[in-house]
Design a protein around this motif. Structure first.
Motif, short mmCIF file in Angstrom:
data_model
loop_
_atom_site.label_atom_id
_atom_site.label_comp_id
_atom_site.label_asym_id
_atom_site.label_seq_id
_atom_site.Cartn_x
_atom_site.Cartn_y
_atom_site.Cartn_z
N PHE A 196 -10.67 1.49 6.03
CA PHE A 196 -9.56 0.75 6.62
C PHE A 196 -8.65 0.18 5.52
O PHE A 196 -7.42 0.29 5.60
N GLY A 197 -9.26 -0.41 4.48
CA GLY A 197 -8.48 -0.97 3.39
C GLY A 197 -7.65 0.07 2.68
O GLY A 197 -6.47 -0.16 2.37
N GLU A 198 -8.24 1.25 2.44
CA GLU A 198 -7.50 2.30 1.74
C GLU A 198 -6.35 2.84 2.59
O GLU A 198 -5.27 3.14 2.07
N ILE A 199 -6.57 2.96 3.89
CA ILE A 199 -5.49 3.42 4.77
C ILE A 199 -4.34 2.41 4.79
O ILE A 199 -3.17 2.79 4.73
N VAL A 200 -4.67 1.12 4.85
CA VAL A 200 -3.63 0.08 4.81
C VAL A 200 -2.86 0.17 3.49
O VAL A 200 -1.63 0.05 3.46
N GLU A 201 -3.59 0.40 2.41
CA GLU A 201 -2.96 0.56 1.08
C GLU A 201 -1.87 1.60 1.11
O GLU A 201 -0.72 1.36 0.72
N TRP A 202 -2.24 2.80 1.53
CA TRP A 202 -1.31 3.93 1.43
C TRP A 202 -0.23 3.89 2.49
O TRP A 202 0.86 4.43 2.27
N CYS A 203 -0.50 3.23 3.61
CA CYS A 203 0.58 3.02 4.57
C CYS A 203 1.60 2.05 3.99
O CYS A 203 2.82 2.23 4.15
N GLY A 204 1.12 1.02 3.29
CA GLY A 204 2.03 0.10 2.62
C GLY A 204 2.83 0.78 1.53
O GLY A 204 4.04 0.55 1.39
N TYR A 205 2.16 1.63 0.77
CA TYR A 205 2.85 2.41 -0.27
C TYR A 205 3.94 3.28 0.34
O TYR A 205 5.05 3.37 -0.19
N ALA A 206 3.63 3.92 1.47
CA ALA A 206 4.60 4.80 2.12
C ALA A 206 5.81 4.01 2.61
O ALA A 206 6.96 4.47 2.48
N VAL A 207 5.58 2.81 3.14
CA VAL A 207 6.68 1.98 3.60
C VAL A 207 7.54 1.52 2.42
O VAL A 207 8.78 1.50 2.50
N ALA A 208 6.90 1.16 1.31
CA ALA A 208 7.64 0.68 0.14
C ALA A 208 8.47 1.79 -0.49
O ALA A 208 9.62 1.57 -0.88
N VAL A 209 7.91 2.98 -0.60
CA VAL A 209 8.62 4.09 -1.24
C VAL A 209 9.62 4.72 -0.28
O VAL A 209 10.73 5.10 -0.65
N TRP A 210 9.22 4.86 0.98
CA TRP A 210 10.06 5.39 2.05
C TRP A 210 10.60 6.78 1.70
O TRP A 210 11.80 7.01 1.60
N SER A 211 9.67 7.72 1.51
CA SER A 211 10.05 9.10 1.22
C SER A 211 9.01 10.03 1.83
O SER A 211 7.89 9.60 2.16
N LEU A 212 9.36 11.29 1.98
CA LEU A 212 8.46 12.27 2.59
C LEU A 212 7.14 12.40 1.83
O LEU A 212 6.07 12.41 2.46
N PRO A 213 7.13 12.52 0.49
CA PRO A 213 5.85 12.64 -0.21
C PRO A 213 4.93 11.45 0.02
O PRO A 213 3.71 11.63 0.17
N ALA A 214 5.47 10.24 0.03
CA ALA A 214 4.64 9.06 0.24
C ALA A 214 4.06 9.03 1.65
O ALA A 214 2.89 8.73 1.84
N PHE A 215 4.87 9.37 2.65
CA PHE A 215 4.38 9.41 4.02
C PHE A 215 3.38 10.54 4.21
O PHE A 215 2.41 10.41 4.96
N ALA A 216 3.61 11.67 3.53
CA ALA A 216 2.68 12.79 3.63
C ALA A 216 1.31 12.41 3.08
O ALA A 216 0.28 12.77 3.65
N PHE A 217 1.31 11.66 1.98
CA PHE A 217 0.05 11.23 1.38
C PHE A 217 -0.67 10.24 2.30
O PHE A 217 -1.89 10.31 2.49
#
Length: 255
Positions: A196-217
């Protein structure tokens, strides 16, 4: 270096399609790692070496790109790009240089390590190249509510992930192989608190970067470790008659 838009787009869709495929595979079989590795499994690496080898490329690839980037990025402040990239690198520095040498896990099968090395290398390049050469940031990006929220989510998820790993690591004494029920932190709500913590991490990263590669990851992360939380949850329920009934598998109070 200019943005390789074709490569970035292609690798991003590889992550998305790969995530869907991995999710489907995990509905059929357990991923052969940890408690699900059979005693008769083939060549394996000691847990500490295996974790180091499979995680370190995701730290080294963006670091190498960062060192080789001599000219300023196309748009946006370099510090903004560097800070966002450092959030990605921070996770993998911890996983490869701290977590790997603290873990007391079981040996990791060779094919898992090799596949992880390939994935970490490609994803490390994708996220590093995308942030350094493709993402466009406004001058006032630090005051942007979306990016601030994303960074906050990343920090919260990173903290949950580290704390949950600490709880799991201290359930057993060195040399013990028995399984015990974890208590404390997010484990009071879900069986897969570390996931759960890791998923929250990368969802936050995707929101901060706001790009296709970040959301794909972030999407790939959900597809790859989300099912593991469910598998662990079911395993705990089968092992322990007194396992807390109020706990969910991955998402508190929901799933």
């Amino acid at each position: 270096m200019e943005c390789r838009e074709t490569a970035v787009s292609y690798l991003s869709w590889v992550l998305i399609v790969g995530g869907v495929a991995y999710l489907w595979i995990q509905t059929l079989i357990h991923t052969a790692y940890g408690r699900y590795v059979k005693a008769t499994a083939g060549c394996s690496y000691p847990a500490r070496l295996g974790w180091f080898l499979q995680e370190i490329p995701a730290f080294l690839m963006p670091l190498l790109l960062l060192l080789l980037t001599e000219e300023p990025p196309r748009t946006g402040p370099p510090t903004g790009r560097t800070l966002l990239l450092c959030t990605f690198m921070l996770h993998y520095f911890h996983r490869s240089c701290i977590y790997a040498f603290l873990t007391r896990g079981r040996p990791v099968p060779q094919h898992i390590v090799l596949n992880a090395i390939i994935f970490s290398s490609l994803n490390g390049f994708l996220q590093g190249h995308n942030l350094l050469h493709c993402v466009q940031l406004e001058d006032a990006w630090m005051t942007d509510a979306c990016r601030a929220a994303g960074l906050l989510l990343f920090v919260v998820g990173f903290t949950i992930n580290i704390h949950s790993d600490h709880i799991l690591r201290n359930l057993r004494k060195p040399g013990e192989i028995v399984y015990k029920i974890p208590y404390g932190g997010m484990f009071e709500f879900v069986s897969g608190a570390n996931f759960f913590g890791e998923i929250v991490e990368w969802c936050g990263y995707a929101v901060a970067v706001w790009s296709l590669p970040a959301f794909a990851f972030a999407f790939f992360t959900i597809c790859s470790i989300g099912p593991r939380a469910y598998q662990h949850h079911r395993d705990y329920q089968q092992r322990f008659e007194d396992y807390p009934r109020s706990r969910k598998a991955l998402i508190p109070f929901i799933l």
